[in-house]
Design a protein around this motif. Structure first.
Motif, mmCIF file in Angstrom:
data_model
loop_
_atom_site.group_PDB
_atom_site.id
_atom_site.type_symbol
_atom_site.label_atom_id
_atom_site.label_comp_id
_atom_site.label_asym_id
_atom_site.label_seq_id
_atom_site.Cartn_x
_atom_site.Cartn_y
_atom_site.Cartn_z
ATOM 1 N N THR A 142 0.825 -1.212 0.000
ATOM 2 C CA THR A 142 0.000 0.000 0.000
ATOM 3 C C THR A 142 0.857 1.258 0.000
ATOM 4 N N ARG A 143 2.140 1.115 0.300
ATOM 5 C CA ARG A 143 3.053 2.262 0.277
ATOM 6 C C ARG A 143 3.832 2.342 -1.033
ATOM 7 N N HIS A 144 3.624 1.380 -1.930
ATOM 8 C CA HIS A 144 4.286 1.396 -3.228
ATOM 9 C C HIS A 144 3.514 2.298 -4.193
ATOM 10 N N ASP A 145 4.234 3.043 -5.018
ATOM 11 C CA ASP A 145 3.564 3.871 -6.018
ATOM 12 C C ASP A 145 3.102 3.015 -7.194
ATOM 13 N N PHE A 146 2.500 3.649 -8.188
ATOM 14 C CA PHE A 146 1.933 2.916 -9.315
ATOM 15 C C PHE A 146 2.996 2.127 -10.067
ATOM 16 N N ILE A 147 4.192 2.696 -10.224
ATOM 17 C CA ILE A 147 5.254 2.042 -10.988
ATOM 18 C C ILE A 147 5.731 0.777 -10.281
ATOM 19 N N GLU A 148 6.032 0.877 -9.001
ATOM 20 C CA GLU A 148 6.519 -0.294 -8.263
ATOM 21 C C GLU A 148 5.439 -1.361 -8.139
ATOM 22 N N THR A 149 4.193 -0.932 -7.988
ATOM 23 C CA THR A 149 3.099 -1.894 -7.854
ATOM 24 C C THR A 149 2.875 -2.695 -9.127
ATOM 25 N N ASN A 150 2.935 -2.030 -10.273
ATOM 26 C CA ASN A 150 2.507 -2.654 -11.526
ATOM 27 C C ASN A 150 3.620 -2.962 -12.516
ATOM 28 N N GLY A 151 4.857 -2.587 -12.192
ATOM 29 C CA GLY A 151 5.949 -2.763 -13.142
ATOM 30 C C GLY A 151 6.164 -4.197 -13.596
ATOM 31 N N ASP A 152 6.150 -5.140 -12.664
ATOM 32 C CA ASP A 152 6.420 -6.536 -13.025
ATOM 33 C C ASP A 152 5.307 -7.120 -13.885
ATOM 34 N N ASN A 153 4.050 -6.812 -13.551
ATOM 35 C CA ASN A 153 2.953 -7.327 -14.359
ATOM 36 C C ASN A 153 2.967 -6.735 -15.761
ATOM 37 N N CYS A 154 3.329 -5.455 -15.861
ATOM 38 C CA CYS A 154 3.453 -4.842 -17.187
ATOM 39 C C CYS A 154 4.563 -5.532 -17.985
ATOM 40 N N PHE A 155 5.641 -5.873 -17.328
ATOM 41 C CA PHE A 155 6.745 -6.564 -17.990
ATOM 42 C C PHE A 155 6.287 -7.911 -18.548
#
Length: 311
Positions: free
Chosen positions: A169-182
């Motif tokens: 919950t403290r991660h921003d949008f990039i850290e939260t979704n970066g791996d799934n986008c990859f």
């Protein structure tokens, strides 16, 4: 559960089960039974597949969960600038390809495609939920943070999440979704290639299939954002709460079942629709027994190692 002689710290409350669902997972402290969500406790049940390793508490006191846990601090420090760069690139490429492919899908859609598109979208959601469970189960259960490349990049967040569940919950949008986008870049690029190289007739014929693939990609891309929402209890948009309450996406109470130690059930985190039937047939337990029999590796051994860190 505590071994003899260990002190019991504050016990985490057992999560309530959804109607008709029975949470697995061990009691969090001696004398505590798993709740059913109605306020009525259930009696401890015998383990059907032999004695399982009990979760040990460190000597000298109870484990401190959350951001102050020694393992959580160490894992958080492994988040590197290189990892951050990979996430930024993945998010930018992913959403650029999503926009390009969505525009082209709309161009080739026809009214007669409607029934097959509805079926394709539903099938895409179901497939995404299953794949989220399969990947989640694999990263939770096997592997190690010490593995080259994938350890720190992809397994580390899973280890941190079980020790400090609210870190997400403290991660921003990039850290939260970066791996799934990859993970979705290859199928998105393949779809874009078809749109620029296939004939209009061929694209018209395959449009329903591409809608299925696109729905699958969208829900895989958003899975960790949905997962983050399931850990967020304040400040959620009303439309997110509506989707959770109607179990269109992963509900908060439903996901709490997974966070009963030792985190051995309810792995699907996109919608959670498949969690109960997969648990009912013992799907994950069966896979674990097969892999353990073939390799000798114990499920969740690395996860337990990080949970027991005290310094």
């Amino acid at each position: 559960m505590l071994p003899p002689g260990a002190s019991a710290g504050p016990a985490r409350p057992a999560p309530p089960a959804a109607p008709g669902e029975r949470p697995r997972g061990r009691d969090m402290a001696a004398g505590t039974s798993t709740g059913t969500g109605t306020g009525t406790g259930t009696a401890p049940q015998s383990l059907q597949h032999g004695e399982r390793e009990q979760e040990a508490e460190p000597e000298g006191g109870s484990r401190r969960w959350g951001a102050q846990h020694a393992g959580a601090r160490e894992l958080a420090e492994l988040y590197s600038p290189g990892k951050r760069l990979q996430e930024w690139i993945s998010v930018i490429l992913c959403f650029s390809l999503i926009c390009f492919n969505f525009y082209n899908l709309l161009f080739y859609l026809r009214l007669e495609h409607t029934p097959s598109i509805i079926v394709g979208i539903f099938a895409g959601v179901i497939t995404a939920d299953f794949l989220s469970g399969l990947f989640h189960w694999g990263a939770d259960t096997w592997g190690s943070v010490e593995l080259p490349i994938v350890g720190k990049a992809f397994i580390r967040p899973f280890r941190e999440h079980h020790i400090d569940p609210t870190a997400i919950t403290r991660h921003d949008f990039i850290e939260t979704n970066g791996d799934n986008c990859f993970m979705t870049l290859v199928p998105l690029a393949n779809m874009a290639y078809k749109f620029v190289s296939f004939s209009p007739e061929a694209l018209y014929e395959t449009c329903p299939w591409e809608c299925y693939v696109f729905a699958l990609i969208i829900f895989i891309t958003m899975t960790n954002q949905i997962h983050k929402w399931s850990h967020t209890y304040f400040g959620l948009p009303r439309w997110v709460i509506f989707l959770q309450d109607w179990h269109i996406i992963l509900p908060r109470k439903h996901h709490r079942i997974h966070h009963v130690s030792p985190h051995e059930t309810y792995f699907c985190i996109t919608t959670g629709w498949l969690n109960y039937p997969l648990e009912k047939i013992g799907f994950w337990r069966c896979l674990e027994n097969i892999i353990q029999g073939l390799t000798g590796e114990k499920p969740r051994a690395d996860d337990m190692k990080w949970a027991q860190k005290i310094k």
